[in-house]
Design a protein around this motif. Structure first.
Motif, PDB file in Angstrom:
ATOM      1  N   ARG A  62       0.868  -1.184   0.000  1.00  0.00           N
ATOM      2  CA  ARG A  62       0.000   0.000   0.000  1.00  0.00           C
ATOM      3  C   ARG A  62       0.899   1.227   0.000  1.00  0.00           C
ATOM      4  O   ARG A  62       1.754   1.380   0.869  1.00  0.00           O
ATOM      5  CB  ARG A  62      -0.906  -0.004   1.232  1.00  0.00           C
ATOM      6  CG  ARG A  62      -2.027   1.049   1.153  1.00  0.00           C
ATOM      7  CD  ARG A  62      -2.938   0.933   2.361  1.00  0.00           C
ATOM      8  NE  ARG A  62      -2.279   1.374   3.587  1.00  0.00           N
ATOM      9  CZ  ARG A  62      -2.699   1.084   4.817  1.00  0.00           C
ATOM     10  NH1 ARG A  62      -3.763   0.308   4.971  1.00  0.00           N
ATOM     11  NH2 ARG A  62      -2.058   1.535   5.868  1.00  0.00           N
ATOM     12  N   LEU A  63       0.711   2.087  -0.990  1.00  0.00           N
ATOM     13  CA  LEU A  63       1.576   3.240  -1.159  1.00  0.00           C
ATOM     14  C   LEU A  63       1.066   4.437  -0.366  1.00  0.00           C
ATOM     15  O   LEU A  63      -0.134   4.726  -0.351  1.00  0.00           O
ATOM     16  CB  LEU A  63       1.669   3.612  -2.636  1.00  0.00           C
ATOM     17  CG  LEU A  63       2.245   2.530  -3.557  1.00  0.00           C
ATOM     18  CD1 LEU A  63       2.113   2.954  -5.013  1.00  0.00           C
ATOM     19  CD2 LEU A  63       3.698   2.243  -3.201  1.00  0.00           C
ATOM     20  N   LYS A  64       2.003   5.126   0.274  1.00  0.00           N
ATOM     21  CA  LYS A  64       1.627   6.330   1.028  1.00  0.00           C
ATOM     22  C   LYS A  64       1.190   7.431   0.075  1.00  0.00           C
ATOM     23  O   LYS A  64       0.211   8.144   0.311  1.00  0.00           O
ATOM     24  CB  LYS A  64       2.802   6.804   1.882  1.00  0.00           C
ATOM     25  CG  LYS A  64       2.469   7.991   2.772  1.00  0.00           C
ATOM     26  CD  LYS A  64       3.625   8.332   3.689  1.00  0.00           C
ATOM     27  CE  LYS A  64       3.266   9.471   4.617  1.00  0.00           C
ATOM     28  NZ  LYS A  64       4.393   9.804   5.537  1.00  0.00           N
ATOM     29  N   THR A  65       1.932   7.565  -1.023  1.00  0.00           N
ATOM     30  CA  THR A  65       1.594   8.542  -2.057  1.00  0.00           C
ATOM     31  C   THR A  65       1.334   7.793  -3.357  1.00  0.00           C
ATOM     32  O   THR A  65       2.236   7.117  -3.878  1.00  0.00           O
ATOM     33  CB  THR A  65       2.737   9.547  -2.276  1.00  0.00           C
ATOM     34  OG1 THR A  65       3.050  10.184  -1.033  1.00  0.00           O
ATOM     35  CG2 THR A  65       2.338  10.590  -3.307  1.00  0.00           C
ATOM     36  N   PRO A  66       0.122   7.847  -3.898  1.00  0.00           N
ATOM     37  CA  PRO A  66      -0.192   7.118  -5.137  1.00  0.00           C
ATOM     38  C   PRO A  66       0.726   7.534  -6.279  1.00  0.00           C
ATOM     39  O   PRO A  66       1.195   8.676  -6.348  1.00  0.00           O
ATOM     40  CB  PRO A  66      -1.644   7.521  -5.410  1.00  0.00           C
ATOM     41  CG  PRO A  66      -2.195   7.891  -4.067  1.00  0.00           C
ATOM     42  CD  PRO A  66      -1.060   8.551  -3.346  1.00  0.00           C
ATOM     43  N   VAL A  67       0.988   6.592  -7.189  1.00  0.00           N
ATOM     44  CA  VAL A  67       1.861   6.860  -8.332  1.00  0.00           C
ATOM     45  C   VAL A  67       1.107   6.610  -9.635  1.00  0.00           C
ATOM     46  O   VAL A  67       0.130   5.865  -9.677  1.00  0.00           O
ATOM     47  CB  VAL A  67       3.132   5.983  -8.296  1.00  0.00           C
ATOM     48  CG1 VAL A  67       3.944   6.274  -7.043  1.00  0.00           C
ATOM     49  CG2 VAL A  67       2.783   4.498  -8.382  1.00  0.00           C
ATOM     50  N   GLU A  68       1.577   7.249 -10.686  1.00  0.00           N
ATOM     51  CA  GLU A  68       0.973   7.108 -12.002  1.00  0.00           C
ATOM     52  C   GLU A  68       1.608   5.939 -12.753  1.00  0.00           C
ATOM     53  O   GLU A  68       2.832   5.820 -12.813  1.00  0.00           O
ATOM     54  CB  GLU A  68       1.180   8.390 -12.819  1.00  0.00           C
ATOM     55  CG  GLU A  68       0.577   9.636 -12.199  1.00  0.00           C
ATOM     56  CD  GLU A  68      -0.925   9.725 -12.381  1.00  0.00           C
ATOM     57  OE1 GLU A  68      -1.431   9.105 -13.342  1.00  0.00           O
ATOM     58  OE2 GLU A  68      -1.569  10.416 -11.585  1.00  0.00           O
ATOM     59  N   PHE A  69       0.763   5.086 -13.338  1.00  0.00           N
ATOM     60  CA  PHE A  69       1.232   4.008 -14.193  1.00  0.00           C
ATOM     61  C   PHE A  69       1.008   4.332 -15.669  1.00  0.00           C
ATOM     62  O   PHE A  69       1.496   3.638 -16.537  1.00  0.00           O
ATOM     63  CB  PHE A  69       0.508   2.705 -13.861  1.00  0.00           C
ATOM     64  CG  PHE A  69       1.131   1.904 -12.753  1.00  0.00           C
ATOM     65  CD1 PHE A  69       1.706   0.659 -13.010  1.00  0.00           C
ATOM     66  CD2 PHE A  69       1.146   2.380 -11.448  1.00  0.00           C
ATOM     67  CE1 PHE A  69       2.286  -0.088 -11.997  1.00  0.00           C
ATOM     68  CE2 PHE A  69       1.715   1.636 -10.422  1.00  0.00           C
ATOM     69  CZ  PHE A  69       2.290   0.398 -10.694  1.00  0.00           C
ATOM     70  N   HIS A 128      -2.260   4.735 -16.857  1.00  0.00           N
ATOM     71  CA  HIS A 128      -3.587   4.252 -17.232  1.00  0.00           C
ATOM     72  C   HIS A 128      -4.560   5.431 -17.310  1.00  0.00           C
ATOM     73  O   HIS A 128      -4.619   6.261 -16.402  1.00  0.00           O
ATOM     74  CB  HIS A 128      -4.086   3.239 -16.214  1.00  0.00           C
ATOM     75  CG  HIS A 128      -5.257   2.437 -16.692  1.00  0.00           C
ATOM     76  ND1 HIS A 128      -6.537   2.946 -16.731  1.00  0.00           N
ATOM     77  CD2 HIS A 128      -5.342   1.156 -17.161  1.00  0.00           C
ATOM     78  CE1 HIS A 128      -7.358   2.029 -17.182  1.00  0.00           C
ATOM     79  NE2 HIS A 128      -6.669   0.934 -17.457  1.00  0.00           N
ATOM     80  N   ALA A 129      -5.314   5.496 -18.389  1.00  0.00           N
ATOM     81  CA  ALA A 129      -6.195   6.644 -18.637  1.00  0.00           C
ATOM     82  C   ALA A 129      -7.305   6.781 -17.614  1.00  0.00           C
ATOM     83  O   ALA A 129      -7.735   7.902 -17.296  1.00  0.00           O
ATOM     84  CB  ALA A 129      -6.795   6.542 -20.038  1.00  0.00           C
ATOM     85  N   LYS A 130      -7.808   5.665 -17.072  1.00  0.00           N
ATOM     86  CA  LYS A 130      -8.966   5.717 -16.185  1.00  0.00           C
ATOM     87  C   LYS A 130      -8.641   5.364 -14.727  1.00  0.00           C
ATOM     88  O   LYS A 130      -9.258   5.915 -13.813  1.00  0.00           O
ATOM     89  CB  LYS A 130     -10.061   4.765 -16.687  1.00  0.00           C
ATOM     90  CG  LYS A 130     -10.618   5.109 -18.050  1.00  0.00           C
ATOM     91  CD  LYS A 130     -11.495   6.338 -17.985  1.00  0.00           C
ATOM     92  CE  LYS A 130     -12.128   6.647 -19.339  1.00  0.00           C
ATOM     93  NZ  LYS A 130     -13.102   5.631 -19.759  1.00  0.00           N
ATOM     94  N   ASN A 131      -7.718   4.450 -14.491  1.00  0.00           N
ATOM     95  CA  ASN A 131      -7.539   3.887 -13.146  1.00  0.00           C
ATOM     96  C   ASN A 131      -6.376   4.464 -12.346  1.00  0.00           C
ATOM     97  O   ASN A 131      -6.157   4.071 -11.199  1.00  0.00           O
ATOM     98  CB  ASN A 131      -7.386   2.363 -13.240  1.00  0.00           C
ATOM     99  CG  ASN A 131      -8.659   1.699 -13.718  1.00  0.00           C
ATOM    100  OD1 ASN A 131      -9.763   2.210 -13.514  1.00  0.00           O
ATOM    101  ND2 ASN A 131      -8.519   0.557 -14.371  1.00  0.00           N
ATOM    102  N   ASP A 132      -5.591   5.361 -12.925  1.00  0.00           N
ATOM    103  CA  ASP A 132      -4.544   6.049 -12.174  1.00  0.00           C
ATOM    104  C   ASP A 132      -5.149   7.069 -11.229  1.00  0.00           C
ATOM    105  O   ASP A 132      -6.267   7.546 -11.464  1.00  0.00           O
ATOM    106  CB  ASP A 132      -3.609   6.769 -13.154  1.00  0.00           C
ATOM    107  CG  ASP A 132      -2.445   5.914 -13.607  1.00  0.00           C
ATOM    108  OD1 ASP A 132      -2.220   4.856 -13.003  1.00  0.00           O
ATOM    109  OD2 ASP A 132      -1.772   6.308 -14.565  1.00  0.00           O
TER     110      ASP A 132
END
Length: 273
Positions: A84-91, A93-97
């Protein structure tokens, strides 16, 4: 004990980890499996290579990425990790990031993890359980929530019994038409995200009463090209759909692989329900 908990050791669970980008997130998730000697660093790199080659198809639901690669000699036994990430990261993905949860799988073969994937797809598709997992304070709490996942398939979208009965009859009618009564769910490796999609689809089919009429097969991109003529349609991610190209049957893009509502809508459209 659930199959998920059997494959996920508390030492392979990290909560509120900081990662600079998606590569670092996957690398860390892989390192947790490496520490238990379930896989080598080469397998972790294979998970990263898979995304570099196929795009962010492993981001199968809002905020969730399921990292994996093909079974190989770099995997000593089937195991999972949970980050579980403390700060979300971008992969990308157009919809689910952006992604806040990365679950990694090292599979020793094509079948040892199937039941665990069924349970995981169901847990992450249940809003209350996902929220509880997002708030869990310790690895032990995560395992307790995962271990409490209900057995059996249950679609989360509402439909009446009359609708289910009507659809069952419609499925029987389909058999008299030009149809194979088979659906392919496809991902890059055929053993990770395609299983997520297969499990969610089967929840909807069972709820409709179609489970005994339609076969769902999870497969990889290469095999899907050869099996397309055997199926009514293919369900997959946008990235994999572009890789597949025109196979002569409908290819439906699914954004959220854990959403029974989205799969319900696709089935209605595909089978004229």
């Amino acid at each position: 004990m659930s199959e998920i908990v059997e494959l996920l050791d508390s030492s392979a669970i990290a909560l509120d980890h900081e990662a600079d980008d998606w590569r670092e997130a996957i690398r860390f998730a892989g390192s947790l499996i490496e520490k238990s000697d379930a896989c080598t660093e080469q397998y972790t790199q294979s998970m990263i290579n898979s995304v570099e080659k196929n795009g962010p198809y492993i981001v199968v639901a809002p905020g969730f990425a399921f990292a994996h690669a093909r079974p190989s000699e770099a995997v000593h036994r089937t195991a999972m990790s949970w980050v579980r990430l403390k700060t979300p990261v971008e992969f990308g993905h157009a919809k689910n990031d952006p992604v806040s949860l990365v679950v990694a799988l090292a599979a020793h073969d094509d079948s040892a993890h199937t039941k665990a994937m069924q349970q995981l797809a169901k847990v992450l598709g249940a809003p209350k359980k996902r929220a509880a997992l997002d708030q869990a304070a310790t690895p032990e709490e995560v395992l307790a929530i995962l271990d409490g996942a209900p057995a059996g398939r249950q679609a989360s979208h509402p439909n009446s019994q009359d609708e289910s009965t009507a659809r069952s009859g419609a499925a029987a009618d389909q058999q008299t038409q030009t149809t194979t009564n088979k659906i392919l769910t496809v991902c890059g490796n055929g053993l990770g995200t395609s299983l997520f999609l297969k499990n969610t689809l089967e929840q909807v089919l069972d709820h409709w009463g179609w489970g005994s009429y339609i076969t769902v097969e999870a497969t990889d991109t290469i095999s899907a090209k050869g099996k397309a003529k055997e199926a009514d349609l293919i369900l997959t991610s946008g990235e994999i759909a572009r890789t597949l190209g025109d196979l002569g049957i409908p290819v439906k893009v699914i954004e959220n692989f854990t959403s029974t509502a989205e799969l319900d809508a696709v089935l209605r459209d595909s089978y004229d329900v």
